[in-house]
Scaffold this motif. Structure first.
Motif, mmCIF file in Angstrom:
data_model
loop_
_atom_site.group_PDB
_atom_site.id
_atom_site.type_symbol
_atom_site.label_atom_id
_atom_site.label_comp_id
_atom_site.label_asym_id
_atom_site.label_seq_id
_atom_site.Cartn_x
_atom_site.Cartn_y
_atom_site.Cartn_z
ATOM 1 N N THR A 365 14.710 -7.504 -31.359
ATOM 2 C CA THR A 365 14.246 -6.838 -29.945
ATOM 3 C C THR A 365 15.323 -6.214 -29.326
ATOM 4 O OG1 THR A 365 12.352 -8.325 -29.709
ATOM 5 C CG2 THR A 365 13.060 -6.990 -27.744
ATOM 6 N N LEU A 368 16.143 -3.228 -31.168
ATOM 7 C CA LEU A 368 15.106 -2.147 -30.758
ATOM 8 C C LEU A 368 15.361 -1.454 -29.402
ATOM 9 C CD1 LEU A 368 12.349 -0.859 -31.353
ATOM 10 C CD2 LEU A 368 11.356 -2.632 -29.994
ATOM 11 N N VAL A 386 11.005 -8.323 -24.182
ATOM 12 C CA VAL A 386 9.990 -7.049 -24.023
ATOM 13 C C VAL A 386 9.202 -7.152 -22.789
ATOM 14 C CG1 VAL A 386 8.031 -5.652 -25.307
ATOM 15 C CG2 VAL A 386 9.482 -7.143 -26.659
ATOM 16 N N THR A 390 10.647 -1.891 -21.315
ATOM 17 C CA THR A 390 10.476 -1.584 -22.947
ATOM 18 C C THR A 390 9.394 -1.145 -23.557
ATOM 19 O OG1 THR A 390 12.269 -3.314 -22.976
ATOM 20 C CG2 THR A 390 10.902 -3.005 -25.237
ATOM 21 N N ILE A 394 8.770 2.200 -25.684
ATOM 22 C CA ILE A 394 8.196 1.904 -27.169
ATOM 23 C C ILE A 394 6.945 3.158 -26.932
ATOM 24 C CG2 ILE A 394 6.663 0.665 -28.602
ATOM 25 C CD1 ILE A 394 8.242 -1.656 -27.806
ATOM 26 N N ALA A 409 5.793 -3.917 -30.022
ATOM 27 C CA ALA A 409 7.183 -4.264 -30.522
ATOM 28 C C ALA A 409 6.979 -5.060 -31.983
ATOM 29 C CB ALA A 409 8.212 -4.829 -29.640
#
Length: 421
Positions: A365, A368, A386, A390, A394, A409
């Motif tokens: 994560t 990402l 997340v 976030t 995304i 995610a």
């Protein structure tokens, strides 16, 4: 009074140098082991823990804990090794929601829940009438928390909480507050110290209350003057119903519905926050997965997709979020609701989980988030969690690539992002 003749000179000097305040001062720590047990060498002595116990006495005393209770509890106590091992352990592996549900709502747990629904029919009927909480929900929490009382934890709660208050300074005030409440429970005679077992983090009894929650919501169903969530199943179930009731449980209503979404669905509405009436969701093309009508179109609901657009979707009602007050995890509340439905004869979910869309670990994560920030999506610090920022990043990235902007995610998304680097 115990003779001091057998105590070595260094320990005796320490004993005489202490500032005694009469009988109200508690004998604690390593010296208490010596005085009570008569041994010249403390058992498993931990100097730092001993100092914590001695210093904590003033707070406990100010909160009404007697020296008798304090001595009885802390004499000879050492830190809980399992609590020390687990308190900072952050699992790198994230269990997928489908795997969690398979174990949480197993056939054996459903079957046992149905047996207990019959066994405790009279008790559950009275609890339901008294607190307005549906019996299957109470049973489901019991099943989730301790598998219907078969595993309530093997840690002494006061020892675990004292260990956390001593060794976890960032949350010491929280653990100290829970510790004082736990001491008060023992002092009031609701449970014996040696029977006060629970999790390594201090959750107690059949339905795993923290001490402050016990104080606020525990119920004495059988009227014996004790709110015994450790050995009295009726008290534990009534306490759970009282907790849910006080947090707004709506009697006779479900937690949510599994739904099917149309191909043209506007995924901006699936932000875990947008609240619409079920009738309004229906106008967006949302239908029940089992093909039945919604019984109360006026109820408000939030659309939740625990595994993104690749998995089942749910309209979550008020009771779902009441369950989350018990444990603030979507997978947990979903499991409680599903187990409750299964206990009273409901079936499996209709949708399939696309199992290749595994959730990211914490380190993945972070990776990402770093990639999103590098691309200008500005999701904030890469903390491995997340959150809303976030998810917004995304969705923006997915929309730019022509993907379904579900904000989920997954390892598939991260792999796609790496290919685009």
């Amino acid at each position: 009074m115990t003779s001091l003749a057998h105590i070595g000179p260094k320990v005796l000097r320490r004993f005489r140098d202490w500032n005694w305040k009469g009988t109200a001062f508690a004998l604690t720590g390593a010296l208490a082991v010596v005085l009570v047990s008569g041994h010249g060498t403390p058992v498993k002595a931990d100097a730092g823990f001993d100092r914590f116990v001695r210093s904590f006495w003033s707070k406990a005393s100010s909160a009404g804990i007697s020296s008798r209770t304090y001595n009885a509890v802390f004499t000879g106590m050492d830190p809980d090794a399992d609590t020390l091992r687990l308190m900072d352990k952050q699992s790198e592996f994230v269990k997928p929601v489908w795997s969690y549900l398979e174990s949480a709502v197993s056939d054996s747990r459903v079957s046992r829940g149905r047996e207990l629904l019959d066994e405790y029919a009279s008790v559950l009927s009275k609890i339901e009438a008294r607190y307005g909480v549906d019996r299957e929900a109470v049973l489901a929490i019991w099943g989730m928390e301790t598998n219907y009382g078969t595993f309530k934890g093997k840690h002494n709660v006061i020892r675990a909480l004292a260990t956390l208050a001593y060794a976890a300074p960032r949350r010491s005030s929280f653990w100290e507050r829970e510790l004082i409440k736990a001491l008060g429970i023992v002092q009031a005679g609701h449970v014996r110290f040696q029977d006060m077992e629970g999790s390594w983090a201090g959750a107690m009894g059949h339905t795993q209350f923290m001490p402050t929650s016990w104080q606020a919501y525990a119920a004495d169903y059988d009227g014996d003057g004790r709110r015994d969530i450790w050995t009295s199943v009726p008290d534990a179930l009534a306490s759970t119903a009282n907790y849910l009731s006080e947090h707004g449980w709506q009697t006779g209503k479900t937690w949510g519905y599994e739904v099917a979404l149309p191909r043209s669905f506007n995924y901006k509405l699936a932000d875990d926050d947008t609240t619409l009436s079920i009738a309004a969701w229906a106008r967006q093309g949302v239908r029940r997965a089992n093909g039945r009508d919604f019984p109360r179109p006026q109820d408000d609901a939030i659309l939740v997709m625990p595994a993104g657009a690749s998995g089942p979707a749910f309209l979550m009602l008020r009771n779902f979020y009441v369950i989350k007050r018990y444990n603030n995890a979507t997978a947990y509340a979903l499991a409680v609701g599903h187990l409750a439905d299964r206990i009273i004869g409901g079936g499996e979910f209709h949708g399939d989980w696309s199992r290749e869309y595994l959730p990211l670990s914490r380190s993945e994560t972070k990776e990402l988030q770093q990639e999103l920030n590098r691309r200008g999506y500005n999701v904030g610090s890469a903390d491995g969690k997340v959150g809303p920022a976030t998810k917004r990043g995304i969705r923006a990235y997915q929309k730019a690539l022509g993907l379904i902007p579900d904000g989920y995610a997954s390892v598939v998304l991260l792999a796609r992002m790496k290919l685009d680097s």
